[in-house]
Design an enzyme around this catalytic site. Structure first.
Site, PDB file in Angstrom:
ATOM      1  N   HIS A   1       7.661 -24.869   8.556  1.00  0.00           N
ATOM      2  CA  HIS A   1       6.505 -25.466   9.225  1.00  0.00           C
ATOM      3  C   HIS A   1       5.184 -25.224   8.498  1.00  0.00           C
ATOM      4  O   HIS A   1       4.325 -26.096   8.478  1.00  0.00           O
ATOM      5  CB  HIS A   1       6.361 -24.899  10.650  1.00  0.00           C
ATOM      6  CG  HIS A   1       7.452 -25.340  11.566  1.00  0.00           C
ATOM      7  ND1 HIS A   1       7.403 -25.132  12.920  1.00  0.00           N
ATOM      8  CD2 HIS A   1       8.629 -25.979  11.325  1.00  0.00           C
ATOM      9  CE1 HIS A   1       8.504 -25.622  13.480  1.00  0.00           C
ATOM     10  NE2 HIS A   1       9.267 -26.130  12.529  1.00  0.00           N
TER      11      HIS A   1
ATOM     12  N   CYS B   1       2.768  -3.559   4.073  1.00  0.00           N
ATOM     13  CA  CYS B   1       1.990  -2.362   4.396  1.00  0.00           C
ATOM     14  C   CYS B   1       2.647  -1.717   5.610  1.00  0.00           C
ATOM     15  O   CYS B   1       3.810  -2.023   5.903  1.00  0.00           O
ATOM     16  CB  CYS B   1       0.502  -2.668   4.595  1.00  0.00           C
ATOM     17  SG  CYS B   1       0.070  -3.645   6.044  1.00  0.00           S
TER      18      CYS B   1
ATOM     19  N   HIS C   1       3.795 -31.461   9.897  1.00  0.00           N
ATOM     20  CA  HIS C   1       3.495 -30.169   9.278  1.00  0.00           C
ATOM     21  C   HIS C   1       2.557 -30.345   8.083  1.00  0.00           C
ATOM     22  O   HIS C   1       1.637 -29.542   7.879  1.00  0.00           O
ATOM     23  CB  HIS C   1       4.781 -29.466   8.865  1.00  0.00           C
ATOM     24  CG  HIS C   1       5.678 -29.194  10.027  1.00  0.00           C
ATOM     25  ND1 HIS C   1       5.247 -28.535  11.158  1.00  0.00           N
ATOM     26  CD2 HIS C   1       6.970 -29.529  10.261  1.00  0.00           C
ATOM     27  CE1 HIS C   1       6.233 -28.468  12.031  1.00  0.00           C
ATOM     28  NE2 HIS C   1       7.287 -29.071  11.518  1.00  0.00           N
TER      29      HIS C   1
ATOM     30  N   THR D   1       2.077  -1.958   8.924  1.00  0.00           N
ATOM     31  CA  THR D   1       2.372  -2.950   9.963  1.00  0.00           C
ATOM     32  C   THR D   1       2.621  -4.346   9.388  1.00  0.00           C
ATOM     33  O   THR D   1       3.175  -5.198  10.076  1.00  0.00           O
ATOM     34  CB  THR D   1       1.173  -3.084  10.914  1.00  0.00           C
ATOM     35  OG1 THR D   1       0.026  -3.452  10.131  1.00  0.00           O
ATOM     36  CG2 THR D   1       0.899  -1.770  11.647  1.00  0.00           C
TER      37      THR D   1
ATOM     38  N   ASP E   1       0.842  -1.195   0.000  1.00  0.00           N
ATOM     39  CA  ASP E   1       0.000   0.000   0.000  1.00  0.00           C
ATOM     40  C   ASP E   1       0.881   1.250   0.000  1.00  0.00           C
ATOM     41  O   ASP E   1       2.122   1.164  -0.105  1.00  0.00           O
ATOM     42  CB  ASP E   1      -1.029  -0.037   1.138  1.00  0.00           C
ATOM     43  CG  ASP E   1      -0.438   0.210   2.521  1.00  0.00           C
ATOM     44  OD1 ASP E   1       0.797   0.406   2.631  1.00  0.00           O
ATOM     45  OD2 ASP E   1      -1.211   0.213   3.496  1.00  0.00           O
TER      46      ASP E   1
HETATM   47  C1  RB5 Z   1      -2.444   2.393   6.185  1.00  0.00           C
HETATM   48  O1  RB5 Z   1      -2.689   3.589   6.795  1.00  0.00           O
HETATM   49  C2  RB5 Z   1      -2.234   1.306   7.223  1.00  0.00           C
HETATM   50  O2  RB5 Z   1      -3.427   1.059   7.885  1.00  0.00           O
HETATM   51  C3  RB5 Z   1      -1.712   0.051   6.582  1.00  0.00           C
HETATM   52  O3  RB5 Z   1      -0.502   0.314   5.959  1.00  0.00           O
HETATM   53  C4  RB5 Z   1      -1.467  -1.111   7.505  1.00  0.00           C
HETATM   54  O4  RB5 Z   1      -0.653  -0.778   8.577  1.00  0.00           O
HETATM   55  C5  RB5 Z   1      -2.659  -1.882   7.895  1.00  0.00           C
HETATM   56  O5  RB5 Z   1      -2.588  -2.932   8.517  1.00  0.00           O
END
Ligand code: RB5
Length: 148
Positions: A98, A65, A134, A67, A8
């Site tokens: 695994h 993304c 597994h 996180t 993203d």
């Molecule tokens: C985008 O703002 C953010 O929500 C996305 O990059 C991510 O961290 C979502 O899990």
């Protein structure tokens, strides 16, 4: 080896850096975007990568993304995908050995770029263990998918 990458707006830098590293190493990368910092929805890019993995047009996928959480959740909704969110190289090794993970998820806001590159190398270089226990667990994951 062929890899699909998707991200993203919060992870364009890491996608670009990892893509450049892989291409330099002779790995073909299909870039599913996004390539701008304009706000976008990570499920759209998770789906593009997941479809390429399931159809076997690529060997593995990498999704990024902020996180790594949202894009991994979205990728795991696609039947046949086992996407592992990794914050260290041990997780990357074990999700291959695994879980036979076919997509790696990382978070640009969570780990440094050098660790992210090491995680990518570990993920792509580690084979599935083929361990009986597994295989049995992965079959149960597939059974859950097939019940939906
Ligand atoms: C985008 O703002 C953010 O929500 C996305 O990059 C991510 O961290 C979502 O899990």
């Amino acid at each position: 080896m062929k890899v699909a990458m998707g991200n993203d707006h919060g992870a364009v830098e890491y996608k670009d850096a990892i893509k450049a590293m892989l291409e330099e190493e002779g790995i073909e990368v299909i870039d599913c975007g996004t390539n701008t910092k304009d706000s976008c929805d990570y499920p759209d890019y998770a789906k593009k990568v997941a479809d390429l993995v399931v159809s076997k047009e690529v060997d593995k996928g990498i999704v990024i993304c902020g996180t790594g959480i949202g894009i991994s959740i979205a990728a795991n909704k696609v039947k046949g995908i086992r996407c592992g969110l990794c914050t260290n190289t041990t997780m990357a090794k074990l999700t291959r050995e695994h879980n036979d993970a076919n997509i790696l998820a990382i978070g640009q806001r969570i780990i440094g770029i050098e660790l992210a590159k090491d995680i990518v190398h570990t993920f792509l270089e580690t084979p599935f263990s083929n361990g009986e226990r597994h295989i049995q667990r992965i079959k149960k994951i597939t059974a859950i998918e097939n019940e939906q």
